[in-house]
Design an enzyme around this catalytic site. Sequence first.
Site, mmCIF file in Angstrom:
data_model
loop_
_atom_site.group_PDB
_atom_site.id
_atom_site.type_symbol
_atom_site.label_atom_id
_atom_site.label_comp_id
_atom_site.label_asym_id
_atom_site.label_seq_id
_atom_site.Cartn_x
_atom_site.Cartn_y
_atom_site.Cartn_z
ATOM 1 C CE LYS A 13 -41.796 18.761 -18.292
ATOM 2 N NZ LYS A 13 -41.841 19.051 -19.728
ATOM 3 N NE ARG A 88 -36.028 17.890 -21.732
ATOM 4 C CZ ARG A 88 -36.370 18.943 -21.006
ATOM 5 N NH1 ARG A 88 -36.119 18.992 -19.739
ATOM 6 N NH2 ARG A 88 -36.993 19.938 -21.555
ATOM 7 N NE ARG A 127 -43.866 27.442 -23.001
ATOM 8 C CZ ARG A 127 -43.339 26.377 -22.412
ATOM 9 N NH1 ARG A 127 -44.106 25.555 -21.705
ATOM 10 N NH2 ARG A 127 -42.079 26.101 -22.551
ATOM 11 N NE ARG A 157 -38.278 28.452 -22.308
ATOM 12 C CZ ARG A 157 -38.623 27.302 -21.732
ATOM 13 N NH1 ARG A 157 -39.354 27.293 -20.641
ATOM 14 N NH2 ARG A 157 -38.252 26.154 -22.252
ATOM 15 N NE ARG A 168 -38.080 23.240 -25.791
ATOM 16 C CZ ARG A 168 -39.034 24.003 -25.257
ATOM 17 N NH1 ARG A 168 -39.605 24.943 -25.961
ATOM 18 N NH2 ARG A 168 -39.408 23.822 -24.022
HETATM 19 P P1 AMP Z 1 -37.303 22.986 -20.160
HETATM 20 O O1 AMP Z 1 -37.529 24.293 -19.494
HETATM 21 O O2 AMP Z 1 -37.456 21.823 -19.233
HETATM 22 O O3 AMP Z 1 -38.094 22.819 -21.431
HETATM 23 O O4 AMP Z 1 -35.750 22.954 -20.599
HETATM 24 C C1 AMP Z 1 -35.207 23.922 -21.475
HETATM 25 C C2 AMP Z 1 -33.959 23.380 -22.124
HETATM 26 O O5 AMP Z 1 -32.968 23.076 -21.121
HETATM 27 C C3 AMP Z 1 -34.124 22.080 -22.891
HETATM 28 O O6 AMP Z 1 -34.610 22.277 -24.198
HETATM 29 C C4 AMP Z 1 -32.695 21.545 -22.879
HETATM 30 O O7 AMP Z 1 -31.880 22.244 -23.780
HETATM 31 C C5 AMP Z 1 -32.229 21.917 -21.483
HETATM 32 N N1 AMP Z 1 -32.545 20.846 -20.488
HETATM 33 C C6 AMP Z 1 -33.376 20.923 -19.413
HETATM 34 N N2 AMP Z 1 -33.403 19.765 -18.737
HETATM 35 C C7 AMP Z 1 -32.558 18.926 -19.402
HETATM 36 C C8 AMP Z 1 -32.169 17.563 -19.222
HETATM 37 N N3 AMP Z 1 -32.654 16.817 -18.216
HETATM 38 N N4 AMP Z 1 -31.283 17.045 -20.111
HETATM 39 C C9 AMP Z 1 -30.777 17.757 -21.112
HETATM 40 N N5 AMP Z 1 -31.116 19.039 -21.366
HETATM 41 C C10 AMP Z 1 -32.006 19.623 -20.516
#
Ligand code: AMP
Length: 209
Positions: A13, A88, A127, A157, A168
């Site tokens: 993404k 989400r 990754r 990460r 996740r």
């Molecule tokens: P990402 O980089 O998009 O995978 O986001 C990393 C982490 O941030 C996720 O695993 C969640 O803990 C938090 N996060 C990011 N976007 C959201 C969202 N829209 N709602 C809830 N938690 C989020």
Amino acid sequence: MRLILLGAPGVGKGTQARAIAERYRIPHIATGDMLRTAVDACSEVGLEAEEYMVRGDLVPDALIIGCVRERLAKPDAANGFLLDGFPRTVPQAEALDILLVEIEQELDAVIAIDVEEEAIVRRLSGRLTCSDCGTVTSAAANSSGRCKRCSGTLSVREDDKPEATRQRLAVYKEKTAPLFGYYSDKGLLRKVDGNGTVEEIERRIESAL
Ligand code: AMP
């Protein structure tokens, strides 16, 4: 263009989002990046978000909706945006609908990048992310430990480690996958096959739009 990019963690993404945002000259609003910046800055939002993020859980809806509300109010989002990682959950999507009515904007499309689960687990386990610019690569593609874009340090990460990855993906299936139906019912969903090279996926997204 007002777009949402949907897809499980690890489908590419972030890479696609950067390309789309450049092509349409719209801000790339990645809630994961926003939260990581908040955590690094030890802001109030960051302190609240960190415990959820480390476990691979979603942060509370109210917290992230507040962040997105603030971000969409900035002048650069007035003529379009690409949301990456938000919404989400169905309550987040409903809150976004209300917010868009308030700011008199309408979504053009929701792009959903589709990849099989096994391929996702494979991708996430290798990754590496740059701690400075957020560029994502893999140990196979870059063994130097340094980002090719900005020379920042590459590392795994915390939430890309196996246990958090499984969590996740489980959260994605339970909470985020229902958004496919939500946006399909509104006639906005554009499903794109996420297998193949970055360029192939880019072309598919372009023709879907
Ligand atoms: P990402 O980089 O998009 O995978 O986001 C990393 C982490 O941030 C996720 O695993 C969640 O803990 C938090 N996060 C990011 N976007 C959201 C969202 N829209 N709602 C809830 N938690 C989020």
